[in-house]
Structures are given as structure tokens and as C-alpha cells.
Design an enzyme around this catalytic site. Structure first.
Site, short mmCIF file in Angstrom:
data_model
loop_
_atom_site.label_atom_id
_atom_site.label_comp_id
_atom_site.label_asym_id
_atom_site.label_seq_id
_atom_site.Cartn_x
_atom_site.Cartn_y
_atom_site.Cartn_z
N GLY A 256 0.84 -1.20 0.00
CA GLY A 256 0.00 0.00 0.00
C GLY A 256 0.86 1.24 0.00
O GLY A 256 2.09 1.18 -0.17
N GLY A 257 0.20 2.37 0.21
CA GLY A 257 0.90 3.63 0.16
C GLY A 257 1.93 3.80 1.26
O GLY A 257 2.86 4.61 1.14
N MET A 258 1.81 3.04 2.36
CA MET A 258 2.73 3.21 3.49
C MET A 258 3.75 2.09 3.59
O MET A 258 4.52 2.01 4.54
CB MET A 258 1.93 3.32 4.79
N GLY A 259 3.80 1.17 2.62
CA GLY A 259 4.78 0.11 2.65
C GLY A 259 4.18 -1.23 2.30
O GLY A 259 3.05 -1.32 1.82
N VAL B 67 3.28 -5.40 3.36
CA VAL B 67 2.90 -6.25 4.48
C VAL B 67 3.31 -7.68 4.16
O VAL B 67 3.02 -8.18 3.06
CB VAL B 67 1.39 -6.18 4.77
N LYS C 252 4.40 -5.09 8.85
CA LYS C 252 4.25 -3.97 7.92
C LYS C 252 5.55 -3.19 7.91
O LYS C 252 5.98 -2.67 8.95
CB LYS C 252 3.09 -3.07 8.32
N ASP D 115 -7.42 6.69 9.88
CA ASP D 115 -7.44 6.06 8.56
C ASP D 115 -8.44 4.90 8.54
O ASP D 115 -8.18 3.83 8.00
CB ASP D 115 -6.05 5.56 8.18
#
Length: 721
Positions: free
Chosen positions: A21-24, A26, A41, A119
Site C-alpha cells: 500500500g501507500g505506506m509500505g 505487508v 508492515k 485512517d
């Protein structure tokens, strides 16, 4: 760069990639110390000291509906491995409320420790073993003093920074302002809206337009009990002070609403008014009167109105309970019209289908000049009787008078009546009526929108090449929009034409505007699903929009036919086959649907059924070329290549005498194994703006379709590469 299997992060051994995803990314990993599997994550950046402290606070949360955070590394979070799927709607009301209660409980536990998620979205809520697990507090902030207060460090580092997922942000989040628990309440309202509808509450072509919608627009009306709608509406107030102030209040309100008997949304079907005039040709006027009332009522939030196509199938029906059960409505409006010269006598009755009781009725003896006032009075009586709250000025009429020329109005109604017959003779007569109406009143917007629709139907049903009529269609739709910027019909038509020109962004914007102007317009939703969402949305988005169209127009056979095509295209094969068979059995004389349904059956190995459905249909219409192509495909699949080639030769010969849809020829060529010719016809179909080619070019039974360079060339031509 993704981590490979066997990589070690401290004591954790990477097993496989779960997602990104946008944050890394998993990963599934194994804790070598405890011998258990976990989810890790990994962020692209190292965590700050402040984040580390907040993460450890989050790790202290212990709740059955919160995914446990085990550990924090320099740039990774170690979490409980949950075997589940992301939350997804639409769901039945009871199930949606059950899961929503668990989400609320999880948020309440976090808020009690001063933790705000920031979020909350379906993708961060997993459903495992019939319960939810709230996860990914990656954007969470610690807020120890409750609503309205903010941690100083967070304020200093985060003010003016937009964090979160655009479609699920609160208004204050989109503006980079400080947030508190009430932002999670806004997001909770968005999640519950989506659980019930299957659609996002706020949608835009880009993140910026989505955030603008959150700031300045309201969601489309929701088909749900009134108490639930009120709860969601309060959660989604723009100002935090206007929302519920704690998630516990939301939870209590949901419990109270669930305990009450469900209040159904008021619903109505307006049947065609009976023509009592001596001149039976005046049926167009009585139909038009009913349709104008339908158009007025569809613009009212909080009222489900069945579209004309479905309601008018019950012409002359005496059993109103049958109408109510079939269309799932609680009330029916029926009436009669007697027109003699300039005098009108109109009767109308609003009937409760549960017990066949008359809950309102009236009779109007007026001059023809009062026809608009009568329509408005009937609509207003329905509003008053069903106790519908109006979002408009009290002195603003429900039925707008768009012309002062009654002769033009009559010509428009007559033109629409004939065009909707979709026969060669009816189309020709309908055009004459529209053109007469425009001569009588060039500023009457509905006639220009009607003429645009006429041109489009010519192309759709193979009466004319699209390239010969689309320019005139665009000009008519643009003129309608200029004359009446609130015309949903004009925007809906323009969306079709823009798609035929491969101007996808403009098409999407036009469909969105049409739905914004009239959320209950079934045709706009159908077109939005077929023309735009099928190409640029997710399968569930296209199918959900198609479902909305069918909820409003449940007996529209065109909608039913294309829903089967979409189900088949998206891999829901058993469902598609079942509905195709049901459609052929219920409507054996509906050539358009039978062609599409038979095509699906042929592709799923049932060519005998398909051929039987097509053989008995009439062959005296320009559109019969599709039926011939369908029979050719079925014959080829039954090892009768000579018959298939004979049909192709017949279509080739016919194309020298009349217009034949390039798609029909492409399908027949594909059936005969003439791949090169099939691509030539597909290319020509796109050049000719043939709607069938636009819809189905990617579904033809051609070998190696997706990888064929010619198919890729078609995608580039359509700006879909």
C-alpha cells in the site's frame, strides 16, 4: 524493494508478501522466538521517536475487535496475523449493523485511551470468523484529552499536513487541520454508508475532487430505514461540533435503531394514466402526463420512485397488490385523462397496495393551459400524503414549466411516445414530432434532449452508422444543456457520446453530473456502469451501479440483459448462466436480450440452448443482424462450420444493401475462425462509433485476445492502453 523469503528483521523471518500500500509492504513472517506466524508492515522510512511512543501506546490496546500490535522495529510494525477479508458492502441491514457495532466497540476502546485512528476505511477492517478486526493504526495519533484537544507535538508536526485515504477523510482532515475522535466518527459514517450501499459516499475522478466533494457536497440518498439514515447523516456533518461527540453515542443510537421496527423508505409506482379521450391517438398525452409526474418525484430525496419502463409494463393492470409485490413499492398512483379540445378532465388516486385502500384522490376539470399546474398539484399531494420532507423552497413548484407553447409540449410528448417504441416506423415519426416541437419553441430543452436520444438509438439498434448521427446527437445534447443546465437527460446523453469518442474523463464527469442532478435516474446509472465504470472502476463498483439502476427500474429488460454480460465478464459465471436462462424463458420475444443471453450461454458451452432461443425471433428489422451472428457462433460451437460460413456470407451480402453493424460481422467472422477479418471489422466499428463494438470488443471469442498486437492497437485507439 520487496523483501525476499528468508530475510530476517530482528527475530522475524519473512515468509511471503501479503500486500502493498501507500505506506509500505505487508508480509507474512514467523517469530523465531515464539514459533508463531505474524504480519509485519514495513515502512520505507524509519519511525520517529514520537511514533515509537505512540505505537507502544497502541500496542497496549486489548480488544477482540482490534488487531493486536506485538512489536515495533526501526521501520516496521509486527501485528497479529488475521485470516480474513476486507470489509465489503452492500450487506443486508442486520448484518451491516452487527459489524458496525463491533467497529464502534473497537473505536470506543481506542478513544478511551486517547488514540484516534485517522485512517478508518473498509480496507483496514478485516472480517474473520464472522467478526471484525480493526487494524492499521499507522496514521493513529495520541490524543489524551478527548475531543477538541490535541497533543502539542502532534500539532506542531502535523498541522497543515494531509494524512489518510482521500475517500475516507473528515473535512478537517482534508484541510490539514487538527483532528480528534470526531474525525473517526465521520469515517465511521462513511464506512456504514458503504456497508449498506456498496458505494462510497463521496466519489471523484481524482483525490482532489474526492476531497472537494467531502468538503462541499452531500452523499446520494441512501435506501435504508429512516433512523439509520439519520445516524449516518449526523456522523457525516461537515463541522465536528454538529456530529455525535463520542463513538459511544453512535453505538447507543445504532442499538436503539436496530431495536425498533424498520421504517421502510416511502416508495411509489406511477402507472400510465388511462386515455379516456375519444381519440385513441391521444395515448401519448396520458402517458406523458404520468411520466412528467414520475420525473418530478424522482428528484425528491427520501422517496423511491420506479422508473417509467418498469411502471408502464403494468398498463391496464387491475391487481395493484401484484404491482406492489413485483416492484416492491408501498403505494401506486393511477389515473385517467379525458381530453376534448382545450378541456381536460384528470382523475388521480393514490393507493396503499397492502390493503388496496385509497389514501388520496382528486379530480381536475381545467383548461389545457393548466396541465403543468395539475401535474404539480398531484405531485404535491403525494408529497403531503406520504409525509416527504422537501429540500426546496416552499413556493418552488415540483413540476417546472419549461415551455409556454402547449402545441410544442404536445409534439414533444408524442415524439417521445413513438421513439420509445424503438421500431423503424416509430423512430421516424418520433423524429418528425421532435422537429415540429423545436420549430414551435426552439428554446424548449426537453425536445433537444429527446432528439439526442433518438440519434443515439439509431446507432445502437443498427439503423445508422454511429459516425453519421453522433455529431448531430452531440449538438442536440449540448443545446439542451445550454437551455437547461439542470437537465440530467442532457448530461446523460453527452456521457454516451463522449464515450463513443473515447473522451473518457469527460464521459465520467457527464455521468456524475447527471446522477448529481437526478440521483434516481435509472438510465444514467445504467450508462455510468456500462460506459465508464466497466472501463475505469472496479468490478464491484460497476455491478453495484447496475444494481442501483435495476432497483429503480427492476423490469427494464435492457438493464437485465447487460447485467448478465457484466457478471459473465467479471467471472461470476454460474450466476450469469442462471440469469441468462431465466431471461430467455421469461422474455423469449425480446430479441436484444436473447442475443446477449444466448451469447453468454454459447460461451459457457450451451450452444444448443442459445441457438434455440435465437431461431424463432423476428428477422425483419435492421437489428436482426445480431441474431444471425449469434446463430453463426452457436452453429460453429456445434461443429457445423458450413452453416456458420453460410450466415457470414449472408451478412456480407446484406452489408452491400443496407447498414450492418461492424460488430455483428466481427462476431460472425470470429465464429468462422476468420480472425484477421474480425479485427478489421472491430477496427471499423470503432471508426464508425458503433456502440456494440464499444461495449463488447474485448469479449469476442478470438484466440489469444489480450496478447494479440491487434487487440492492443484497439486499446490504444480507444485510449485505454
Amino acid at each position: 524493494m520487496p523483501l525476499t523469503t528468508g530475510t530476517r528483521l530482528g527475530p522475524y523471518e519473512i515468509l511471503s508478501l501479503l500486500g502493498a500500500g501507500g505506506m509500505g509492504e505487508v508480509y507474512r513472517a514467523r517469530d523465531t522466538r515464539l514459533g508463531r506466524e505474524v504480519a509485519i508492515k514495513v515502512s520505507e522510512e524509519r519511525f520517529s521517536e514520537r511514533f515509537d511512543k505512540e505505537a507502544r501506546a497502541i500496542a497496549s490496546l486489548n480488544h477482540p475487535n482490534i488487531c493486536t500490535l506485538y512489536d515495533v522495529g526501526p521501520n516496521y510494525l509486527v501485528m497479529e496475523l488475521v485470516d480474513g477479508a476486507p470489509l465489503k458492502g452492500p450487506l443486508p441491514l442486520a448484518e451491516a449493523l452487527r459489524l458496525a457495532a463491533q467497529i464502534a466497540d473497537a473505536l470506543a476502546a481506542a478513544h478511551s485511551r486517547g488514540i484516534v485512528h485517522r485512517d478508518l476505511k473498509p480496507g483496514n477492517i478485516l472480517v474473520a470468523a464472522s467478526s471484525v478486526k480493526l487494524l492499521d493504526f499507522g496514521l493513529a495519533k495520541l490524543n489524551r484529552d478527548g475531543p477538541g484537544a490535541n497533543d502539542d507535538t502532534v500539532t506542531q508536526t502535523q498541522a497543515g499536513t494531509v494524512l489518510g485515504t482521500a475517500a475516507y477523510m473528515s473535512p478537517e482532515q482534508t484541510e490539514g487541520k487538527p483532528v480528534d475522535a470526531r474525525s473517526d466518527i465521520f469515517a465511521f459514517g462513511l464506512v456504514l454508508y458503504e456497508l449498506l450501499s456498496g458505494q462510497r459516499a463521496f466519489r471523484g475522478e481524482t483525490s482532489i475532487s474526492t476531497m472537494a466533494a467531502i468538503l462541499h457536497k452531500e452523499p446520494e440518498p441512501l435506501d435504508a430505514p429512516a433512523d439509520i439514515i439519520r445516524i449516518i447523516t449526523r456522523c457525516l456533518r461537515k463541522a465536528p461540533a454538529d456530529r455525535f461527540q463520542t463513538i459511544a453515542e453512535v453505538r447507543a443510537a445504532l442499538q436503539q435503531a436496530a431495536a425498533k421496527p424498520a421504517e421502510k423508505t416511502p416508495s411509489i409506482a406511477v402507472l400510465p394514466f388511462t386515455n379516456m379521450s375519444m381519440d385513441k391517438e391521444q395515448e401519448f398525452f396520458s402517458d406523458g402526463l404520468a411520466e412528467e409526474i414520475i420525473n418530478a418525484l424522482t428528484k425528491l430525496p427520501g422517496l423511491r420512485v420506479i422508473a417509467r419502463t418498469s411502471a408502464f409494463r403494468f398498463r391496464g393492470e387491475q391487481d395493484l397488490r401484484k404491482v406492489g409485490e413485483t416492484l416492491q413499492v408501498s403505494t401506486v398512483l393511477e389515473g385517467s385523462v379525458r381530453k376534448s379540445g382545450n378541456r381536460l378532465r384528470i382523475t388521480a388516486q393514490l393507493i396503499n397496495v397492502a390493503d388496496d385502500s385509497h389514501i388520496w384522490s382528486d379530480r381536475y376539470d381545467r383548461e389545457m393551459a393548466d396541465v403543468f399546474a395539475i401535474q404539480d398539484e398531484i405531485s404535491q399531494a403525494i408529497v403531503d400524503t406520504l409525509k416527504i420532507k422537501l429540500a426546496r423552497q416552499p413556493d418552488h413548484p415540483l413540476v417546472e414549466r419549461k415551455t409556454t407553447n402547449l402545441e410544442a409540449y404536445n409534439a414533444y410528448l408524442e415524439g417521445r411516445y413513438h421513439v420509445l417504441q424503438v421500431t423503424s416506423a416509430g423512430m421516424a415519426r418520433g423524429r418528425q414530432c421532435y422537429e415540429r416541437a423545436i420549430r414551435l419553441d426552439p428554446h424548449y430543452a426537453p425536445t433537444h434532449a429527446g432528439l439526442a436520444e433518438y440519434y443515439y438509438l439509431l446507432a445502437l439498434f443498427s439503423h445508422s452508422p454511429g459516425r453519421d448521427v453522433i455529431p448531430a446527437a452531440i449538438a442536440s445534447a449540448e443545446r439542451a444543456r445550454q437551455l437547461d443546465p439542470s437537465s440530467a437527460d442532457a448530461y446523460s446523453a453527452l456521457g454516451c457520446f463522449r464515450a463513443n469518442e473515447f473522451k473518457w474523463e469527460a464521459a465520467g464527469a457527464d455521468f456524475a453530473r447527471a446522477i448529481e442532478l437526478n440521483p434516481a435516474d435509472a438510465l444514467s446509472r445504467f450508462r455510468h456502469a456500462l460506459f465508464y465504470l466497466r472501463r475505469f472502476g472496479q468490478p464491484d463498483e460497476a455491478l453495484a451501479e447496475m444494481k442501483r439502476a435495476l432497483d429503480l427500474d427492476p423490469l427494464n429488460l435492457h438493464f437485465r440483459a447487460w447485467e448478465v454480460v457484466l457478471l459473465h465478464a467479471y467471472g461470476r459465471v454460474p450466476e450469469a448462466v442462471e440469469r441468462a436462462r431465466a431471461g430467455i424463458e421469461a422474455f423469449p420475444n425480446f430479441w436484444y436480450g436473447c442475443f446477449l443471453w444466448a451469447w453468454v450461454l454459447t460461451e459457457r458451452g450451451c450452444p444448443e440452448e442459445a441457438e434455440a432461443a435465437l431461431q424463432h425471433l423476428p428477422a425483419n428489422d435492421p437489428a436482426s443482424v445480431y441474431l444471425l451472428a449469434g446463430v453463426a457462433l452457436a452453429a460453429a460451437r456445434q461443429n457445423r462450420p458450413a452453416q456458420a460460413k453460410g450466415i457470414l456470407a449472408q451478412l456480407d451480402e446484406l452489408s452491400g444493401k443496407q447498414y450492418v453493424s461492424p460488430f455483428a460481422l466481427a462476431l460472425a467472422c470470429a465464429a468462422c475462425g476468420e480472425v484477421d477479418r474480425s479485427y478489421v471489422w472491430l477496427d471499423r466499428g470503432l471508426d464508425e462509433c458503433d456502440p456494440f463494438t464499444l461495449f463488447n470488443f474485448d469479449l469476442l471469442p478470438l484466440p489469444g485476445l489480450q496478447s494479440d498486437p491487434r487487440f492492443q492497437a484497439l486499446l490504444r485507439k480507444m485510449r485505454l492502453a
